[in-house]
Design a protein around this motif. Structure first.
Motif, short mmCIF file in Angstrom:
data_model
loop_
_atom_site.label_atom_id
_atom_site.label_comp_id
_atom_site.label_asym_id
_atom_site.label_seq_id
_atom_site.Cartn_x
_atom_site.Cartn_y
_atom_site.Cartn_z
N ARG A 120 34.69 4.60 23.38
CA ARG A 120 34.34 3.99 24.68
C ARG A 120 33.60 4.99 25.55
N LEU A 121 34.07 6.23 25.54
CA LEU A 121 33.44 7.27 26.36
C LEU A 121 31.97 7.45 25.98
N VAL A 122 31.71 7.57 24.68
CA VAL A 122 30.33 7.81 24.23
C VAL A 122 29.45 6.61 24.59
N THR A 123 29.99 5.41 24.42
CA THR A 123 29.23 4.20 24.77
C THR A 123 28.93 4.16 26.27
N LEU A 124 29.95 4.45 27.05
CA LEU A 124 29.81 4.45 28.52
C LEU A 124 28.71 5.44 28.94
N LEU A 125 28.75 6.62 28.36
CA LEU A 125 27.78 7.64 28.76
C LEU A 125 26.37 7.26 28.31
N ALA A 126 26.27 6.56 27.18
CA ALA A 126 24.96 6.08 26.75
C ALA A 126 24.42 5.08 27.76
N GLN A 127 25.30 4.18 28.24
CA GLN A 127 24.87 3.19 29.24
C GLN A 127 24.33 3.86 30.49
N HIS A 128 24.98 4.97 30.89
CA HIS A 128 24.57 5.63 32.14
C HIS A 128 23.62 6.79 31.88
N ASP A 129 23.25 7.00 30.62
CA ASP A 129 22.37 8.09 30.23
C ASP A 129 22.85 9.45 30.75
N VAL A 130 24.11 9.73 30.47
CA VAL A 130 24.71 11.00 30.89
C VAL A 130 25.08 11.79 29.63
N PRO A 131 24.72 13.08 29.56
CA PRO A 131 25.13 13.87 28.39
C PRO A 131 26.62 14.21 28.42
N LEU A 132 27.18 14.42 27.23
CA LEU A 132 28.59 14.81 27.11
C LEU A 132 28.67 16.21 26.49
N ILE A 133 29.28 17.12 27.23
CA ILE A 133 29.55 18.45 26.67
C ILE A 133 30.98 18.42 26.16
N GLU A 134 31.12 18.53 24.84
CA GLU A 134 32.43 18.37 24.20
C GLU A 134 32.93 19.73 23.72
N ASP A 135 33.98 20.21 24.36
CA ASP A 135 34.57 21.49 23.98
C ASP A 135 35.62 21.22 22.91
N ASP A 136 35.27 21.55 21.66
CA ASP A 136 36.16 21.26 20.53
C ASP A 136 36.81 22.54 19.99
N LEU A 137 37.10 23.43 20.92
CA LEU A 137 37.65 24.75 20.58
C LEU A 137 38.95 24.66 19.80
N TYR A 138 39.74 23.59 20.05
CA TYR A 138 41.09 23.52 19.48
C TYR A 138 41.23 22.48 18.38
N GLY A 139 40.12 21.84 17.99
CA GLY A 139 40.20 20.74 17.03
C GLY A 139 40.92 21.11 15.74
N ASP A 140 40.75 22.35 15.28
CA ASP A 140 41.36 22.77 14.01
C ASP A 140 42.86 23.00 14.14
N LEU A 141 43.38 22.97 15.36
CA LEU A 141 44.80 23.31 15.57
C LEU A 141 45.68 22.06 15.74
N HIS A 142 45.37 21.00 14.99
CA HIS A 142 46.16 19.77 15.07
C HIS A 142 47.46 19.93 14.30
N PHE A 143 48.56 19.39 14.85
CA PHE A 143 49.85 19.45 14.15
C PHE A 143 49.99 18.31 13.16
N GLY A 144 49.38 17.19 13.44
CA GLY A 144 49.45 16.04 12.54
C GLY A 144 48.62 16.26 11.29
N ALA A 145 48.61 15.26 10.42
CA ALA A 145 47.95 15.42 9.13
C ALA A 145 46.43 15.48 9.26
N GLU A 146 45.88 14.81 10.25
CA GLU A 146 44.41 14.65 10.32
C GLU A 146 43.82 15.39 11.50
N ARG A 147 42.68 16.00 11.27
CA ARG A 147 41.93 16.58 12.38
C ARG A 147 41.31 15.43 13.18
N PRO A 148 41.48 15.41 14.50
CA PRO A 148 40.86 14.34 15.27
C PRO A 148 39.33 14.42 15.13
N ARG A 149 38.71 13.24 15.00
CA ARG A 149 37.24 13.23 14.96
C ARG A 149 36.69 13.51 16.35
#
Lengths: 478, 478
Positions: A273-302
């Motif tokens: 929803r976020l990405v779609t919303l920002l496309a509608q308003h033509d706003v860039p998204l800076i995504e800080d994925d510094l911690y993505g690899d540190l997930h406790f569950g089985a899957e890394r969040p996309r």
């Protein structure tokens, strides 16, 4: 493959038991196989099994009962309540001025005499320090003139190839040429902000937000607009939508996976929803994925980047939280802003250090990273649990603490009468560093009774004593 | 001391003869002692003397005449005229937009198949690559957890102590705490600009100016005001004075010692006048001292910082031009802006890579740096002379070239009919990279018949052939 790249035998045994506990196959209080049984079943020596049990105990997963054996650790203490309500930051953008306060906090946080609950830095003993340094030493001897030469942007091709390979696992179709390496994720964020915003522009951020982000916004003379965030799900899309309907923001900057300080993880449907919303308003998204690899569950969040169809997401990351902070190796996949970010990188630091990039590329190539991550994640998860128990035991009644599903940080909401800045001062006097709530907002008066605790260090009597002291200081202020 | 840190015996012999040539004790055409004589006088072996003479020959200082012996090299060819007139840039400030052109030039410049006369990068073979890499390899093994840990601003104490020690020799009384280490001088300049200027502000710079400076100004949305510069003495103080009387500038940014691209060296009296003038107008001075160590004369020029009484000079430098570009180690002594620069450093890249700083600190500590610099300076001076001869021999009549007293760059003024951008394209087709004049001005139409040549590579048949080709291309365009 280099034998040093394989986990040790006892770690492999511990890993299998740890997995069984994590998935619920083995339940709290359940008796574990005897040392002899496990030795036979796993075809390893008695001493390897003993090492594995010691390892599991240190991770807080297993307990030993004298004359009886090993058991899945039963929770003896209650856990603190989770905060339930989203943050309610002011609805106006404001200039940021947290730097001086942050600097004071940070200086104490890097003092080695302090119990390190302040800065969000992983303990070096959890990192594959020896192996990485060995790669670096080998490369320094092998690489010769290459080692001292500039590695011009976009940076080390070997590392970018490894990043592209990993990105596939995150659901992002990115080629090596979609990445630019940087001096840590900080530089990646700084370059991304410079690429999409100009002095006076407004950046929509989470509330509370990482003070490093606030400082980058401050350094570039931008304005921060804090958006309400849910303690588990992160930025509220409706709240952002309402803002975008009314005013222009130059960019949205978020940490969707295990945010700092809250540890929230944005549900995938919200990312879409976020990405779609920002496309509608033509706003860039800076995504800080510094911690993505540190997930406790089985899957890394996309990452949100996985849902980006028109290149508006600038995805930033680094190896500072999982491998080697001091190597200063990060990266950005800047989408449609690639050319501009590359020029800015050139203007800002010219190049990223050559050898640290090569050493990390080799480490990834050797396959050691994923094995390391599995152990790291389990250990960090155990540390976070221990810290939550200690909060429930020692902190004043009414204290809430987040229950993160990744990353090594806890966001603690104390009773409103506890002034976090006073608690911070008292804790420093007692030799304990913590991060007080006010540094996580553009308005330094907010989050006045909150603190962030770093769980990046293995549980130890020193940390246990510090948590007891901290709790008693907080009680005295409540 | 580690024996590897001592210069080799033949280098010591060559150094003494080189000094005698430099000071005029030995004059062009004069016969040098025979191999046997020198062997007796210096108490070294015949083969050491032969090595010394080969070394001096490769530096262009000595020539061998068959059956006769060794002679101080006589100049067989005329040298090109020096440009005499100061630059006359426009008197208005303007936004900068050179990045795209610079990027195109730079990409070709880092292509290893090109003859490298474009980028101002020293040849790796002139750097103490092996020794530095060995220090780094040793440290990677010794330093353990320290090696992967953040080295928080102000950065590596050992390195800052060495910088403070060296600063004394430059006439600057600076303590270790007056320095902040950075990812190269580029980051130092970027931080300095951020510390003293805001978007839209005007920065007074040299004309022509280093394109990296122009890009930093562009990246931060600042305006550049180019001040006339004399080819030997650098920025004209009167011209700057006239500007300051009329308008506000946020800072002056100059390279007083061996500027890029011109190689000018501001006389000491002008440095004093500059600092006094800026104190009167309360304007900070960003001093890029990247090339100060590369002086051909006996003395290192004292930086403007040596005349700074109220902390308004931000002195920036690095080891990229003398030791290891790819290590990315630079520094800034920001005077009264120290606190702000430290906060900005923190926000921008958090920390400078740990191990490269430590390796350079050890190299300085071991005393190897000064010996290395002596050899490097002599070799670079010889390379610059050879290039000037080649210009006189091959380039069209009317070509002028600077006569720098330090640094490895030549600024060449071709006849006005030669379009430097076309020459740049033709040269690329011939496998030669050069830096065309227009990238050295905020207005990309200036310096249209100028080029900058990098003399950072030892003279070789490949470079000789490239200079002949370049000259013939220039003649065909004249």
């Amino acid at each position: 493959m280099d034998t040093a790249h394989r986990s040790k035998l006892y770690e492999q045994v511990a890993e299998r038991i740890g997995d069984a506990i994590a998935t619920g196959t083995l339940r709290p209080g359940e008796r574990l196989p005897s040392v002899r049984e496990l030795s036979t079943r796993e075809r390893v020596s008695i001493s390897t099994v003993l090492q594995a049990y010691v390892h599991l105990e240190s991770m807080g997963l297993v307990e030993t009962r004298p004359q009886s054996g090993h058991y899945v650790r039963r929770r003896e203490r209650p856990l603190p309540a989770e905060p339930q309500v989203s943050s309610r930051p002011p609805t106006t953008a404001s200039p940021v001025s947290v730097s001086a306060l942050v600097a004071r906090v940070y200086r104490s946080a890097s003092d080695p005499r302090m119990v390190p609950l302040g800065a969000g830095i992983p303990a070096a003993e959890l990192l594959p320090t020896r192996r990485l340094n060995r790669e670096l030493a080998l490369l320094a001897r092998e690489a010769g003139e290459l080692a001292v030469a500039y590695d011009m942007p976009p940076g080390c091709p070997e590392l970018r190839r490894q990043l592209a390979r990993r990105a596939l696992d995150w659901g992002c179709t990115l080629g090596a040429d979609d990445f630019i390496t940087t001096c840590g994720a900080s530089e990646a964020l700084h370059l991304s902000l410079l690429a999409v915003a100009r002095t006076g522009d407004t950046i929509a951020i989470e509330s509370p937000a990482y003070y490093g982000t606030l400082r980058a916004i401050e350094a570039l003379g931008l304005r921060a607009l804090e958006i309400p965030c849910h303690p588990r799900h992160g930025m509220e899309i409706e709240a952002l939508e309402a803002v975008l309907a009314k005013r222009r923001v130059a960019a949205v900057l978020i940490v969707p996976s295990f945010s700092n300080p809250v540890g929230s993880c944005m549900p995938e449907v919200n990312r879409q929803r976020l990405v779609t919303l920002l496309a509608q308003h033509d706003v860039p998204l800076i995504e800080d994925d510094l911690y993505g690899d540190l997930h406790f569950g089985a899957e890394r969040p996309r990452p949100c980047k996985a849902f980006d169809t028109d290149g508006r997401v600038l995805l930033c990351g680094s190896f500072s939280k999982t491998l080697a902070p001091g190597y200063r190796v990060g990266w950005v996949a800047p989408g449609r802003y690639r050319e501009r970010v590359e020029l800015l990188k050139f203007a800002q630091t010219v190049a990223t250090p050559t050898l640290p990039q090569l050493a990390i590329a080799r480490f990834l190539q050797g396959g050691g990273y994923d094995r390391h991550l599995r152990t790291l994640r389990r250990r960090v998860a155990a540390q976070v649990e221990r810290m939550r128990e200690a909060i429930a035991e020692h902190f004043p009644q009414g204290t809430c603490a987040t229950r993160p599903t990744g990353n090594a940080l806890l966001w603690v909401e104390l009773p409103p009468t506890v002034d976090a800045l006073i608690l911070h001062e008292r804790a420093l006097e007692a030799g304990i560093s913590i991060a007080p709530g006010p540094i996580f907002s553009a308005q330094a008066r907010r989050y006045s009774h909150h603190i962030r605790l770093n769980c990046g260090h293995p549980w130890s009597p020193r940390i246990e004593a510090a948590m007891a002291t901290l709790g008693s200081l907080a009680r005295s202020l409540a």
